[in-house]
Design a protein around this motif. Structure first.
Motif: not given
Lengths: 415, 249
Positions: B131, B133-136, B140
């Motif tokens: 997926p 996921d720009s926080t992880a 991204d």
């Protein structure tokens, strides 16, 4: 050669004339040419035809009137910026159609260069006008059709003492009608139809005697939204009267989407103050009929929602402050006809008794806004009713302040 | 004599050149200054123009964290919000050599993972899917900035002008003359002179220490490469190996 040029200058300087009537084409080959020739008090009559031009108006007190609302067409061909850009006072635009401009159909703006405003105006609303905010004064839009322009159909920015009547807007990716950044606005919107836009009426930081009455808002993403926002001056928004409107099915996915994602509400008071929402008929909305909600960072305060008829909405009435607010915050609901609400007993929880009441926090879920359509592909609207009366009659100047509607005489409309 | 004349002529030419340069320097507008109405109108269209042009070739350079660097070069589809690229990175994204992405899913080509999985007896694959996921993932996060350069609606030029957007200077990107504008201390845009095409975006973190520079060229529709289902493995099916490769273990 030099002598001839010098001779022309004093003659031109003496050429001020009595106001009269100019025709297009006839006295001028374009509307802009007629405006360039105009003096205050002139009536410019425009014959049927398609006009591919941007008209910039900086002459006070002129009227531009089409001879056939559906036959006088300004077409921006998705290339030109604004149909009419008005920066002067007392201008009327009447009885014509404006479509396919990259920015706005008709814009009145009292804003010039950066720095018009002192810092103190950014947050402090001016309850009474001290004359220091440079609004455009007096404007009128009547029997005008706008569609498929890239921002707004009819836009009054930092302008006041205006009227928008018997006009129509569709297919705009922001709002059909926008009254913004004015205080006091002293502006009347009466008898308009806004449909298939992202937003019908958008009133960001539009405060003081704004009347939105006897109009139809149908098939937009949001019908009517007086609201406060930081990105415009003169926040927060306050004192708009929304009375006797037909507000239907403003959850139309086949509309151009608005960047902020608003969707599915009839009347949304977003962080507004002291608005009066009365005797509207509001039906068929996926999220809510009338909502008094927070719009970050503004809390709705002192709004009165009274005597509206609501049906077939996901929730008819909603009070949705942020989690920071645990009281009615001066907002109240009374004498509405409804079946569903948040909170469920909204008229008991937030009665119009002048007292503060504790309110349990609500968690309203907004659906993801559907993708929508390209505004340029929206269908053209059907022909609209033309302006009655003698079109050649030259009107007098617009009044210093418009006639406000008698709100008590306006009942709930029938769908 | 001839020689002297030539020298004199050269000197005269040099002086003329200097004069022209000085004149140019004097007459060249200097920033920063607030944008004009015309410039605000152009700026209001910049991200919409990306949407309208449908896609572009991009080169993204970034230093996501101190001491790391990433170059992502590929094609972006601004209408469907997707794209593909080759990746060259240090840090936790170093194992990623290629990417196909949308706002929902990221397919990564990680040769080291492919080799490890083959050693572990996995069916061969080219892409691992996870997926978005720009926080992880820094990858991204940067791709999210890229996709954010396209919107379906113009900005309001009156508000841009009022908000104090600044014109900084003239410049050129890949031979195209541009104006450089500052939206905020975090965002600068290089926009085609007289037009609405975005040639370069420079973004920053709130602490102004992590620049992101995206160059756009070749505007037009983009076709994503076709990926065979058999060439893709879900990250959950190789999670331990994936984590090991990403952590540099």
């Amino acid at each position: 050669m030099m002598l001839a040029a010098l001779a022309v200058v004093p003659l031109a300087g003496c050429s001020a004339r009595e106001p009269g009537t100019l025709t297009v084409p006839g006295d001028a080959s374009s509307i802009q040419q007629a405006v360039d020739k105009a003096v205050p008090g002139d009536l410019i009559l425009v014959e049927p035809g398609t006009y591919n031009e941007e008209v910039e108006i900086d002459v006070d007190d002129i009227t531009i009137r089409g001879m056939d609302r559906n036959g006088v067409v300004l077409d921006g061909s998705d290339t030109l910026r604004n149909g009419f850009k008005v920066t002067s006072d007392g201008v009327s635009i009447e009885n014509l159609t404006v479509h396919s401009y990259r920015l706005n159909g008709v814009i009145f703006t009292g804003s010039g260069a950066v720095g018009h405003f002192e810092e103190e105006y950014r947050d402090a609303p001016q309850v009474s006008d001290d004359g220091t905010v440079p609004h455009l004064e007096r404007f009128r839009v009547a029997h005008v059709t706008t569609y498929n322009n890239g921002l707004y159909g009819i836009y009054a920015f930092q302008s006041r003492n205006g009227v928008v009547v018997d006009s129509y807007a569709s297919g705009h990716p922001d709002s059909g009608l926008y009254v913004g950044q004015c205080d006091p606005c002293n502006t009347v919107v009466d008898g308009v139809t806004m449909e298939n836009n992202a937003i019908g009426y958008y009133g960001t930081n539009a405060s003081g005697d704004v009347y939105v009455v006897r109009s139809t808002f149908r098939g937009n993403r949001i019908g009517i939204t007086p609201n406060s926002q930081l990105q415009e001056l003169l926040s927060p928004q306050r004192e708009t009267y929304v009375v006797g409107n037909l507000v239907l099915d403003n959850d139309n996915p086949n509309t151009p989407p608005v960047a902020r994602g608003f969707y599915g509400a009839g009347i949304a008071v977003g962080g507004g103050v002291s608005n009066y929402i009365a005797r509207n008929y509001v039906a068929g909305h996926d999220v809510y009929g009338i909502g008094v909600v927070t719009l970050n960072p503004f809390e709705a305060e002192g709004n009165t929602i009274v005597g509206n008829v609501l049906t077939d909405n996901r929730y008819d009435l909603v009070y949705g402050p942020s989690s920071q607010v645990v009281t009615s915050h001066g907002n109240c609901f009374a004498e509405n006809t409804f079946t569903t609400a948040i909170p469920e007993d909204i008229e008991q929880a937030l009665p119009c008794d002048g007292n503060e009441h504790e309110v349990t926090a609500v968690d309203l879920k907004y659906p993801r806004a559907p993708a929508g359509s390209d505004y340029r592909d929206m269908a053209a609207p059907p022909a609209q009713p033309g302006m009655p009366g003698d079109l050649a009659a030259r009107p007098g100047p617009l009044p210093a302040q418009p006639q406000y509607p008698d709100l008590d005489a306006i009942g709930v409309p029938t769908p | 004599m001839t020689r002297t004349l030539r020298l004199a002529g050269t000197k005269a030419l040099a002086m003329a050149t200097l004069t022209v340069l000085a004149l140019a320097a004097c007459s060249s507008p200097s920033g920063p200054r607030g944008v004009t109405s015309e410039e605000a109108d152009r700026l209001s269209e910049v991200f919409f123009t990306n949407f309208d042009n449908e896609g572009a070739h991009f080169v993204l350079n970034a230093a996501p964290t101190p001491g790391t660097a990433m170059v992502i070069e590929g094609e972006v589809d601004f209408v469907e919000a997707q794209g593909y690229a080759v990746v060259s990175a240090t840090g936790s994204d170093a194992p990623v050599h290629g990417v196909i992405f949308s706002e929902a899913v990221v397919l990564e080509n990680m040769p080291q993972l492919v080799d490890l999985a083959a050693t572990a007896g996995q069916q061969p694959f080219t892409w691992v899917a996870r997926p978005f996921d720009s926080t992880a993932y820094q990858l991204d996060s940067l791709l999210g900035v890229l996709l954010g350069l396209s919107v379906q609606q113009r900005e309001n030029p009156l508000l841009l002008e009022q908000a104090g957007v600044q014109w900084l200077r003239e410049d050129a990107v890949n031979g195209v003359a541009v104006d450089v504008f500052e939206f905020s201390p975090q965002v600068r845009l290089w926009v085609e002179t007289g037009g609405t095409r975005l040639l370069r975006f420079e973004g920053n973190s709130s602490t102004l220490d992590r620049p992101i520079v995206i160059d756009l060229s070749e505007p037009g529709p983009v076709t994503l490469p076709l990926v065979e289902e058999a060439d893709v493995v879900q990250v959950a099916d190789v999670q331990d190996l994936y984590d090991a490769v990403r952590s540099g273990a």
